[in-house]
Scaffold this active site. Structure first.
Site, PDB file in Angstrom:
ATOM      1  N   ARG A 143       1.038  -1.018  -0.377  1.00  0.00           N
ATOM      2  CA  ARG A 143      -0.126  -0.056  -0.016  1.00  0.00           C
ATOM      3  C   ARG A 143       0.793   0.968  -0.039  1.00  0.00           C
ATOM      4  NH1 ARG A 143      -3.391  -3.270   3.771  1.00  0.00           N
ATOM      5  NH2 ARG A 143      -4.892  -3.938   2.500  1.00  0.00           N
TER       6      ARG A 143
ATOM      7  N   HIS B 141      -1.348  15.226 -26.887  1.00  0.00           N
ATOM      8  CA  HIS B 141      -1.704  13.893 -25.947  1.00  0.00           C
ATOM      9  C   HIS B 141      -2.184  12.642 -26.420  1.00  0.00           C
ATOM     10  CE1 HIS B 141       1.914  15.192 -24.181  1.00  0.00           C
ATOM     11  NE2 HIS B 141       2.467  14.816 -23.575  1.00  0.00           N
TER      12      HIS B 141
ATOM     13  N   GLU C 125      -4.669  16.984 -10.975  1.00  0.00           N
ATOM     14  CA  GLU C 125      -5.261  17.383 -12.433  1.00  0.00           C
ATOM     15  C   GLU C 125      -7.064  17.772 -12.816  1.00  0.00           C
ATOM     16  OE1 GLU C 125      -3.754  15.809 -15.862  1.00  0.00           O
ATOM     17  OE2 GLU C 125      -5.611  15.600 -17.031  1.00  0.00           O
TER      18      GLU C 125
ATOM     19  N   ASN D  65      -1.021  18.624 -21.315  1.00  0.00           N
ATOM     20  CA  ASN D  65      -1.491  16.400 -22.242  1.00  0.00           C
ATOM     21  C   ASN D  65      -1.610  17.027 -23.609  1.00  0.00           C
ATOM     22  OD1 ASN D  65      -1.518  14.602 -21.388  1.00  0.00           O
ATOM     23  ND2 ASN D  65      -2.781  14.572 -20.399  1.00  0.00           N
TER      24      ASN D  65
ATOM     25  N   LYS E 287       6.675  22.941 -15.653  1.00  0.00           N
ATOM     26  CA  LYS E 287       5.496  21.566 -14.870  1.00  0.00           C
ATOM     27  C   LYS E 287       5.456  21.351 -13.387  1.00  0.00           C
ATOM     28  CE  LYS E 287       3.791  16.613 -14.957  1.00  0.00           C
ATOM     29  NZ  LYS E 287       4.538  15.194 -15.624  1.00  0.00           N
TER      30      LYS E 287
ATOM     31  N   HIS F 190      -1.680   9.247 -28.379  1.00  0.00           N
ATOM     32  CA  HIS F 190      -1.665   8.078 -26.843  1.00  0.00           C
ATOM     33  C   HIS F 190      -2.807   7.006 -27.916  1.00  0.00           C
ATOM     34  CE1 HIS F 190      -1.911   9.979 -23.074  1.00  0.00           C
ATOM     35  NE2 HIS F 190      -0.087   9.913 -23.402  1.00  0.00           N
TER      36      HIS F 190
ATOM     37  N   LYS G 249       2.788  10.948 -11.497  1.00  0.00           N
ATOM     38  CA  LYS G 249       2.058  10.007 -12.478  1.00  0.00           C
ATOM     39  C   LYS G 249       2.715   9.522 -12.732  1.00  0.00           C
ATOM     40  CE  LYS G 249      -1.519  13.356 -14.765  1.00  0.00           C
ATOM     41  NZ  LYS G 249      -1.917  13.465 -16.130  1.00  0.00           N
TER      42      LYS G 249
ATOM     43  N   GLU H 194       8.201  17.121 -25.970  1.00  0.00           N
ATOM     44  CA  GLU H 194       7.748  17.296 -24.541  1.00  0.00           C
ATOM     45  C   GLU H 194       8.002  19.001 -23.751  1.00  0.00           C
ATOM     46  OE1 GLU H 194       4.690  15.973 -23.500  1.00  0.00           O
ATOM     47  OE2 GLU H 194       5.466  13.057 -23.405  1.00  0.00           O
TER      48      GLU H 194
ATOM     49  N   HIS I 174       6.385   7.427 -27.740  1.00  0.00           N
ATOM     50  CA  HIS I 174       5.748   8.082 -26.834  1.00  0.00           C
ATOM     51  C   HIS I 174       5.476   9.330 -27.570  1.00  0.00           C
ATOM     52  CE1 HIS I 174       3.185   9.687 -24.230  1.00  0.00           C
ATOM     53  NE2 HIS I 174       3.817  10.694 -23.725  1.00  0.00           N
TER      54      HIS I 174
ATOM     55  N   ARG J 229      -3.604  21.339 -14.840  1.00  0.00           N
ATOM     56  CA  ARG J 229      -2.602  20.569 -14.840  1.00  0.00           C
ATOM     57  C   ARG J 229      -3.458  19.450 -16.306  1.00  0.00           C
ATOM     58  NH1 ARG J 229       0.141  15.580 -11.341  1.00  0.00           N
ATOM     59  NH2 ARG J 229       1.731  14.690 -12.836  1.00  0.00           N
TER      60      ARG J 229
HETATM   61  P1  NAD Z   1      11.781   4.948 -22.837  1.00  0.00           P
HETATM   62  O1  NAD Z   1      11.486   5.111 -20.704  1.00  0.00           O
HETATM   63  O2  NAD Z   1      10.931   3.742 -23.265  1.00  0.00           O
HETATM   64  O3  NAD Z   1      13.533   4.779 -22.820  1.00  0.00           O
HETATM   65  C1  NAD Z   1      13.213   5.032 -23.659  1.00  0.00           C
HETATM   66  C2  NAD Z   1      14.449   4.471 -24.627  1.00  0.00           C
HETATM   67  O4  NAD Z   1      16.015   4.681 -24.166  1.00  0.00           O
HETATM   68  C3  NAD Z   1      14.478   2.649 -23.927  1.00  0.00           C
HETATM   69  O5  NAD Z   1      14.908   2.401 -24.821  1.00  0.00           O
HETATM   70  C4  NAD Z   1      15.537   3.296 -23.002  1.00  0.00           C
HETATM   71  O6  NAD Z   1      16.133   1.969 -22.355  1.00  0.00           O
HETATM   72  C5  NAD Z   1      16.779   3.721 -23.777  1.00  0.00           C
HETATM   73  N1  NAD Z   1      17.682   4.375 -22.746  1.00  0.00           N
HETATM   74  C6  NAD Z   1      17.185   4.907 -21.299  1.00  0.00           C
HETATM   75  N2  NAD Z   1      17.859   5.886 -20.826  1.00  0.00           N
HETATM   76  C7  NAD Z   1      19.175   5.778 -21.565  1.00  0.00           C
HETATM   77  C8  NAD Z   1      20.406   6.166 -21.443  1.00  0.00           C
HETATM   78  N3  NAD Z   1      20.816   7.143 -20.759  1.00  0.00           N
HETATM   79  N4  NAD Z   1      21.029   5.503 -22.343  1.00  0.00           N
HETATM   80  C9  NAD Z   1      20.843   4.690 -23.408  1.00  0.00           C
HETATM   81  N5  NAD Z   1      19.450   4.842 -23.462  1.00  0.00           N
HETATM   82  C10 NAD Z   1      18.727   4.762 -23.020  1.00  0.00           C
HETATM   83  O7  NAD Z   1      10.919   6.074 -23.654  1.00  0.00           O
HETATM   84  P2  NAD Z   1      10.552   7.640 -22.732  1.00  0.00           P
HETATM   85  O8  NAD Z   1      10.584   8.375 -23.588  1.00  0.00           O
HETATM   86  O9  NAD Z   1      11.919   8.022 -21.543  1.00  0.00           O
HETATM   87  O10 NAD Z   1       9.494   7.558 -21.431  1.00  0.00           O
HETATM   88  C11 NAD Z   1       8.167   7.742 -22.245  1.00  0.00           C
HETATM   89  C12 NAD Z   1       7.398   7.369 -21.642  1.00  0.00           C
HETATM   90  O11 NAD Z   1       7.110   7.584 -20.725  1.00  0.00           O
HETATM   91  C13 NAD Z   1       5.580   6.596 -22.165  1.00  0.00           C
HETATM   92  O12 NAD Z   1       5.486   5.130 -21.392  1.00  0.00           O
HETATM   93  C14 NAD Z   1       4.227   7.810 -21.274  1.00  0.00           C
HETATM   94  O13 NAD Z   1       3.456   7.706 -20.858  1.00  0.00           O
HETATM   95  C15 NAD Z   1       5.335   8.505 -20.103  1.00  0.00           C
HETATM   96  N6  NAD Z   1       5.556   9.488 -20.309  1.00  0.00           N
HETATM   97  C16 NAD Z   1       4.367   9.891 -18.277  1.00  0.00           C
HETATM   98  C17 NAD Z   1       4.254  10.611 -18.097  1.00  0.00           C
HETATM   99  C18 NAD Z   1       3.818  10.921 -16.373  1.00  0.00           C
HETATM  100  O14 NAD Z   1       4.556  12.211 -16.263  1.00  0.00           O
HETATM  101  N7  NAD Z   1       4.242   9.956 -15.739  1.00  0.00           N
HETATM  102  C19 NAD Z   1       4.602  12.105 -18.616  1.00  0.00           C
HETATM  103  C20 NAD Z   1       4.896  12.041 -19.864  1.00  0.00           C
HETATM  104  C21 NAD Z   1       5.335  10.645 -20.566  1.00  0.00           C
HETATM  105  N1  GLY Z   2       2.548  14.242 -18.592  1.00  0.00           N
HETATM  106  C1  GLY Z   2       1.474  14.634 -17.918  1.00  0.00           C
HETATM  107  C2  GLY Z   2       1.100  15.428 -16.806  1.00  0.00           C
HETATM  108  O1  GLY Z   2       2.364  15.272 -15.869  1.00  0.00           O
HETATM  109  O2  GLY Z   2       0.263  16.007 -16.436  1.00  0.00           O
END
Ligand code: NAD
Ligand code: GLY
Length: 362
Positions: free
Chosen positions: A117, A244, A233, A241, A223, A248, A139, A181, A261, A237
């Site tokens: 939890r 997005h 949100e 998006n 942010k 998405h 998030k 982003e 993404h 907030r």
């Molecule tokens: P990812 O986590 O898949 O990383 C991208 C690629 O880069 C992967 O293959 C990873 O292994 C590699 N990688 C990571 N760091 C590296 C480094 N320093 N050197 C070499 N390779 C490296 O993708 P991302 O673009 O970082 O994140 C996308 C995800 O984030 C999506 O799932 C999206 O929904 C989520 N997201 C969440 C929020 C939030 O607010 N929580 C906001 C935006 C996106």
């Molecule tokens: N990436 C959108 C949010 O954090 O609200």
């Protein structure tokens, strides 16, 4: 900088040489056991150094490598985290350290929210996208085959360490994905930042260290401000998006991992700008400016044709399960006026026109 969320406030530290330094982890919750949750790409690059630094603070430091990729951001992979924690007798104080991009960060955060939890977690983002967006704000989620990030929780980390050194190993395609982003923040919140991004896009693409540091800093400031106003949100907030809703749909419609993404968001920014234009909110020159910047970042500006008999309907069906949708009505983040965003519905016919205008024709 600090993100101000009352008792859930925390520091976002931006710098170099952070994650391998024991002092970066001082003052975090005490525990016997810590876990570095990472993936098979990032783990071999950085986990040993993080593990060594954490040993100054925790008696037992374990590393768990998850499979790499958006296609693994699901319940099966989440269970791998729970399996490992339970097999090694993790307890309620165990601290999780999410070492990786947004996929690792979102999944580790969600695991931390659920395990017993709720256990503390720390974000160690290693992609540009994660440093400018996903590691900040709490998030956390996994994907469902029917919708992106559909199963999750708001759960804040204890600290975010954006170590700019880790971006040196990031492949160019992933760097471009992060720029989507960064661009997003301009039209929704800060036109001076949009001007700066436009002027420094070549530096950002060329990995200029000073430009990158400022992009991370200003993005985190925006942010942190937005999340500080509206953590869960209920209103503001949602502007984060921008792009997005279309993005998405592209990710889910093409199959998770086909379009990154950030690529889907980049194209989504173009589509959301086109919608804003067709709603009479912005002029063609501003929509064109966003398109140019997305292209300059090396991102796609033309949407894919999604599987299905009717491309626009394929998009619309996926967008109807977007988290902003209410009673089956899709709601979009649009640019009200450059530098300010709003969330509103749009007539289906107009959205279809946007999709038709923005997607590849066969
Ligand atoms: P990812 O986590 O898949 O990383 C991208 C690629 O880069 C992967 O293959 C990873 O292994 C590699 N990688 C990571 N760091 C590296 C480094 N320093 N050197 C070499 N390779 C490296 O993708 P991302 O673009 O970082 O994140 C996308 C995800 O984030 C999506 O799932 C999206 O929904 C989520 N997201 C969440 C929020 C939030 O607010 N929580 C906001 C935006 C996106
Ligand atoms: N990436 C959108 C949010 O954090 O609200």
């Amino acid at each position: 900088m600090r993100i101000d969320l009352g008792e859930r406030s925390y520091d976002i530290v931006i710098g170099t040489g952070l994650i391998h330094q024991a002092s970066s982890y001082a003052g975090l919750p005490a525990a016997r056991q810590a876990w570095v949750v990472t993936n098979t790409t990032v783990g071999p690059l950085y986990a040993a150094g993080v593990q060594a630094a954490l040993r100054a603070h925790y008696a037992q430091v374990e590393v768990l490598e998850l499979p790499d990729g958006e296609a693994y951001k699901n319940a099966d992979t989440l269970n791998l985290i729970f399996d490992a924690l339970l097999q090694r007798a993790a307890d309620r104080k165990t601290v999780l350290f999410a070492l990786g991009g947004g996929v690792v960060g979102d999944m580790t955060g969600f695991a931390a929210a659920c395990f017993m939890r709720g256990v503390p977690f720390v974000q160690l983002p290693t992609t540009l996208l994660a440093q400018v967006d996903s590691s900040v704000g709490g998030k956390t989620a996994i994907n469902h085959p029917l919708g992106k990030n559909m199963i999750g929780a708001f759960y804040q980390p204890q600290r975010v360490l954006c170590d700019l050194d880790t971006l040196r190993t990031l492949p160019p395609r992933e760097l471009a994905a992060g720029l989507a982003e960064v661009i997003k923040y301009g039209p929704i919140a800060d036109m001076a930042f949009l001007d700066w991004i436009e002027a420094h896009m070549a530096d950002l693409v060329a990995r200029d260290a000073a430009a990158r540091a400022y992009a991370v800093q200003r993005s985190c400031e925006i942010k942190a401000y937005v999340v500080g106003q509206d953590e869960r949100e209920s209103g503001l907030r949602a502007i984060l998006n921008f792009g997005h809703t279309f993005g998405h749909a592209i990710e889910a419609g093409m199959g998770y991992g086909q379009w990154l993404h950030g690529e889907a968001v980049g194209c989504g920014l173009v589509m959301a700008a086109e919608l804003s234009l067709r709603l009479g909110l912005i002029d063609a020159a501003f929509a064109q400016r966003i398109r140019r910047m997305v292209a300059a970042a090396g991102l796609p500006t033309v949407g894919p044709i999604l599987p299905g008999a009717d491309n626009a309907e394929s998009y619309m069906a996926l967008m109807r399960v977007d988290k902003k949708a209410e009673g089956g009505e899709i709601r979009f983040v649009v640019i009200d006026t450059p530098g300010r965003a709003a969330v509103r519905p749009a007539p289906d016919a107009l959205v279809r026109e946007v999709i038709d205008a923005c997607c590849l024709r066969e």
